[in-house]
Enzyme design. Structure first.
Site, mmCIF file in Angstrom:
data_model
loop_
_atom_site.group_PDB
_atom_site.id
_atom_site.type_symbol
_atom_site.label_atom_id
_atom_site.label_comp_id
_atom_site.label_asym_id
_atom_site.label_seq_id
_atom_site.Cartn_x
_atom_site.Cartn_y
_atom_site.Cartn_z
ATOM 1 N N THR B 149 0.894 -1.178 -0.034
ATOM 2 C CA THR B 149 -0.217 -0.041 0.000
ATOM 3 C C THR B 149 0.829 1.440 0.074
ATOM 4 O OG1 THR B 149 -1.636 -1.087 1.321
ATOM 5 C CG2 THR B 149 -1.865 1.265 1.373
ATOM 6 N N GLY B 188 3.246 -2.809 8.878
ATOM 7 C CA GLY B 188 3.666 -3.157 10.211
ATOM 8 C C GLY B 188 5.199 -3.471 10.489
ATOM 9 N N GLU B 469 -6.029 -5.435 3.429
ATOM 10 C CA GLU B 469 -6.138 -6.548 2.532
ATOM 11 C C GLU B 469 -7.264 -6.629 1.653
ATOM 12 O OE1 GLU B 469 -3.718 -8.460 2.071
ATOM 13 O OE2 GLU B 469 -2.823 -7.499 3.703
#
Lengths: 681, 681
Positions: B149, B188, B469
């Site tokens: 992303t 993350g 997702e």
């Protein structure tokens, strides 16, 4: 604002508007004069340099956040004492919009919120005139809060366990917490900030319980701020939101206060222990009704913040274009809708506007996400709902002030209706607003999950209203009780109060003759409410009465307002109100099918018109949220600022993270490096 | 666990259970052997003293929280490397429940989550065998994440802007971020923790774009952890949840990596720049399909946590009894329901159980809130949904592993169906779970708003799955595309894949012949899905296909499982499944009325049976959530612990607040005192 640094999509959006944004701003404020005054106050408060943070609050520890919010809250407290922000209270909106500035400045709330929001109003409404003279005088050293909810009981007041036992010998009340569950829990500012509070406690005189009454209790020393002997007070810890509210707990160990510290406007305890009952015991909970009434307009404002952020972001954000040779669903959405729209609007006034917009959208390479019908579906209802709640909130406030004036003259006739209205509108508006804010957040995708979008913080504020001042389900149950009574009265041929007058109609007619008009939809919701009340099985799927009131009052008021504004604005307002009604008729089409004679064809026609309304509102969407006229400093959002510089702001905010002040965090050397060494072995 | 310190309501609830809790625990775990192994692992991890916090994380600053989560995450990382927690991967559930222990230990997630959850799985599925030998060898110094992303584009992968340009002269790729919107955003662990990542970038060879491909990129020095030249990396700041995930941003300034750092299992770039295309370009997104599949079971687990907390709290919490002489709505609810129930069940097997419970409830002085039908309505659907998602999630996982095995043998036939299934189930399950968790939180009233209830934190984890997702609405649009194709195939007389085979039936029959049975309800949802697909206007109100799949698979699997367990457990399981189907048939009764020939009488009968089911489940409610068997250390909740000591735990947690360590906070002297002095003047 200069348009030099404005995102070009937003510039274009603003040029497209078919109405005068200034005119809508004045309408939202309740008049041009109010707008000017608001802007002056905002300018004054927002130019106070000390209110600006170096590091955003979200990076601080719980303790640091508290200390910072007291720092900023004290500055605002001083401003409030000077009377600068107090002007609008008790006028046309109930709660002053000025509190909204405060929310903006501190992002969340200050520990002093309940001092102004509940402590002072309770003294003003529940203390006797002599008490008020004593307590509200200039130079008061009281900073207070309102302590009602306990660890073991919230909304059901009769369950509260804190006792106030009268000792006629010393002319004192003994305030006591008999057990852990009787500890007060939740009051804002209670933990470390206030030195007084209103304590709601079970009054006992000579062994007899007289129910809940309010008492003014000092809990900390004025000079040293130390908790007084017999008082246990502290912080309840972090919550989902309200991080800076300093919510506290409070327990009493046989703590004595003078007799005259009971608030004696309604009920009294005389020196010898004689109890003089209030005319109506609902009066004791006057502060709660007041707060419930103000919640409707409050959530309207928070929703305006959320909708402004999400609509502007949707105008700035682009989605990649579908591949040319593939039947992507977006195209499907699109062409189907266009097809429908062109047919539907071809004979209507709207053709020109919609056609031009659709064409420009269709020929554009990368659509703005605001061009997707699915996005409009999520966002425009939020915009429309904010208007509905503001308008119905004002109507509710004027009803409230009338009933309070009646009570002052001894007439309590309208109190039950006000109570029921406040219950169901508080319940439904808080829940709807909560859902709409989340929908706005989801509509912003991943970036809506960033604290810097401010949407999570707004959600934290709004979702709390679902529970506080009367838990959602319990409020609806109380409304149901009122409706069942009304239905019974109607079936006995008795006359009904205005907001439930429709009961008689459906009792007589049996069913509702459906029409795809605003009046038809309002009638539909009334039929549903009456039908469910009749069946008395509405406990699980109820909302219809509140929805009928919201639809009816929103529509009526918009009709009235429309005749007072320019034709171009009137069209926009009516589109928003119609959208609201059509949205809910479609959402509740199962109920409509059950309780009215609506047909499947009616529903298809509602759907077509609904999609048409989305397209009609689309070109004005940015203008409409601009007209909420919320300054960037109050919006506090990387995604929603007036200039639309979304990505730059996201990065600027991220760079404020203390973690970004150093290339390597110490935890690498302490924890990660040993891990890598271990892996090698 | 000893029953000495257990809340007496919970002791009674547990005695009332009509089934063997142990048996259901084994079923949930997928067998007794699994239960035993899980308990052993939990015992091992949860007895590591260093994993316990002195001060709860919510009190720390953003930076302190990160450092603490690396500290604890490193301990878990070591445990994982020892293989203790890895056992179950790729067996019957997909994602190992062991990650759930991790979530429990750190409350939120560790910065290493994506190393195990996406970095290693992507290497395992997208790297060539030689690359895997090189990169996955023992002693690897890589800690990684998965960077897809960007600031400007999320779900629509074709919009990604990061480029990987092949330079045949040096046999290198040049990774570059052409502008701010192309910065990677969200991964993350990316901010301060990892030294490598998989970067998804647009592949360019000799000026030609070949679409998105994965590259292994080192971003920090192994020894010093300093960002490498050409790399800009940092923290994106606080979010709604995932506070300890260390989500980061990443930009490249013409950063060079060797050719062999492109993951070459599917597509390849040869030395001379020849591009060898993958057999199916969907394979590149294999990791995303994998994660979507696992999300279904993941949210089932989070929902089990939320439901456990809310049901136990509802059994412990008491609501004050209505006044004896007043027709309180609770009584209304109550007696109406009772009346219905006694009639409805009088002839049924259930009479004995329900009657006994109702009587005991009726004669009790202060009802537990779990006795209110409104509360049961909120909570039991959450319990039932958790079971539905776990069971459907297992079925989806087995479908996934079959399709992956097929692909390994060159058969891609079932890939589109898997993709569509993963899309719509991911979308609907994440949203439903998110709504159910909030419903559990609301059902806990004010205390559900406390962080210490853990419900806000669980919501933060679950609500993120709605967006990440694959954004919710986009996933549903992709499903719609698949359904439209299937419908077209059906209308051409072609055969359909199993999950959409119902299309042919409704194309032929036109409508659905309603029956108030599970099969009738499943058929109803299929009719709604087929009807909406036919109209191709389902963009705003779609969910029906996923709901049909969920209802059908849940019901079928429960039928199958029921024959393998004891009769008393089979009854409970069938009640839960029936509740799920009835709940959704009623929620979507508008659609049913539109697309099937259901009557108003059918709906009334569904409602009666639904309320009956609530009462049938009620006595087993605590036992059913006990059977999720989630240890207190993993539940992390003051409201949901096994012993039900709710109020004591709330107070104990509050006392950990650093603000409660001193009687007067310094801000009194700095800010409040000057305020009081000012007031005096």
């Amino acid at each position: 604002m200069s348009e030099v640094n404005i995102n070009e999509d937003l510039v274009k959006e603003r040029k497209k508007c078919t109405f005068d944004v200034e005119e809508l701003i004045h309408l939202v404020d309740g008049g041009k004069h109010n707008t000017l005054e608001r802007k002056k106050v905002e300018q004054y408060v927002l130019s106070i340099k000390e209110l600006k943070d170096d590091v955003p609050e979200e990076y601080l520890s719980h303790k640091e956040r508290y200390e910072n919010s007291v720092r900023k809250g004290s500055i605002l407290f001083m401003v409030l004492m000077k009377g600068i922000l107090e002007r609008k209270r008790n006028k046309d909106e109930g709660i002053s919009y000025n509190y909204k500035i405060i929310n903006g400045v501190v992002k969340d709330v200050t520990p002093f919120m309940l001092h102004f929001g509940m402590f002072l109003p309770t003294l003003a409404s529940q203390a006797s005139p002599e008490q008020q003279r004593e307590w509200l005088k200039k130079g008061s050293q009281m900073i207070g809060t309102y302590a009602q909810t306990e660890l073991g009981h919230g909304t059901f007041l009769r369950g509260l366990e804190t006792t106030a036992t009268y000792d006629a010998d010393t002319e004192e009340f003994i305030i006591h917490s008999p057990n852990l569950t009787s500890y007060k829990w939740w009051p804002g500012g209670l933990a470390q900030t206030v030195n007084h509070c209103i304590v709601m406690a079970q009054l006992y005189i000579k062994g007899k319980n007289h129910g809940i009454h309010p008492f003014l209790v000092q809990i900390r020393d004025i000079e040293t701020h130390m908790p007084l002997p017999g008082i246990k007070v502290g912080d309840i810890g972090p919550k989902l939101g309200f991080q800076t509210a300093n919510n506290g707990f409070l327990g009493f160990d046989n703590y004595r206060i003078p007799r005259m510290n009971m608030l004696m406007k309604n009920s009294q305890v005389l020196k010898d222990g004689t109890y003089v009952k209030a005319k109506n015991d609902k009066l004791t909970y006057g502060t709660m009704v007041f707060v419930r009434v103000t919640i409707v307009a409050d959530v309207a404002y928070e929703l305006a913040r959320a909708a402004t952020i999400a609509v502007r972001y949707a105008a700035v954000r682009h989605q990649s274009k579908p591949k040319p040779n593939e039947p992507e669903p977006q195209i499907l959405d699109y062409l189907t809708q266009q097809h429908k729209l062109f047919i539907a609007v071809s004979t209507s006034h709207a053709f020109r506007i919609v056609g031009r917009w659709l064409w420009s959208t269709y020929t554009k390479p990368e659509p703005q996400i605001l061009d997707y019908v699915t996005q409009q579906h999520k966002l425009f209802i939020a915009v429309s709902t904010s208007h509905a709640f503001r308008i119905v909130g004002r109507w509710l406030w004027s009803t409230y002030t009338k009933v309070v004036a009646d009570i002052r003259h001894g007439n309590m006739d309208h109190l039950p209706e006000l109570h029921a209205l406040a219950c169901c509108l508080k319940a439904v508006c808080s829940k709807d607003a909560s859902v709409c804010v989340e929908q706005c957040r989801f509509a912003c995708g991943g970036h809506g999950y960033m604290q810097s979008s401010n949407l999570p913080i707004i959600y934290g504020i709004v979702t709390a209203t679902v529970t506080y001042e009367g838990e959602h389900t319990v409020m609806l149950l109380q409304t149901a009780r009122y409706l069942v009574k009304a239905y019974k009265q109607a079936s006995e041929g008795k006359s009904l109060t205005p907001t439930v007058a429709y009961m008689a109609k459906y009792l007589k007619n049996g069913s509702h003759c459906w029409q795809n008009t605003p009046e038809g939809i309002i009638g539909g919701f009334q039929a549903v409410a009456a039908g469910k009340t009749k069946e008395a099985c509405e406990s699980l799927f109820r909302h219809a009465h509140a929805r009928a009131v919201l639809c009816e009052m929103f529509w009526k008021e918009i009709q009235r307002i429309s005749s007072t504004v320019s034709p171009s604005l009137a069209i926009v307002l009516e589109q928003l109100a119609e959208l609201y009604l059509k949205y809910w008729a479609l959402e509740k089409r199962g109920d409509m099918l059950m309780y009215s004679n609506i047909t499947k064809e009616d529903i298809s026609s509602l759907q077509r018109r609904y999609v048409e309304l989305l397209a009609l509102i689309r070109p004005n969407a940015v203008g409409i949220v601009d007209a909420f006229d919320i300054r960037d400093e109050i919006l506090c959002s990387t995604l929603g600022a007036y200039d639309g510089r979304v990505y730059e702001r996201l990065m600027e905010e991220a760079m404020k993270s203390p973690l970004n002040k150093e290339p390597v965090n110490q935890s690498f050397h302490k924890y990660i490096k040993p891990l890598l060494i271990q892996a090698k072995l």
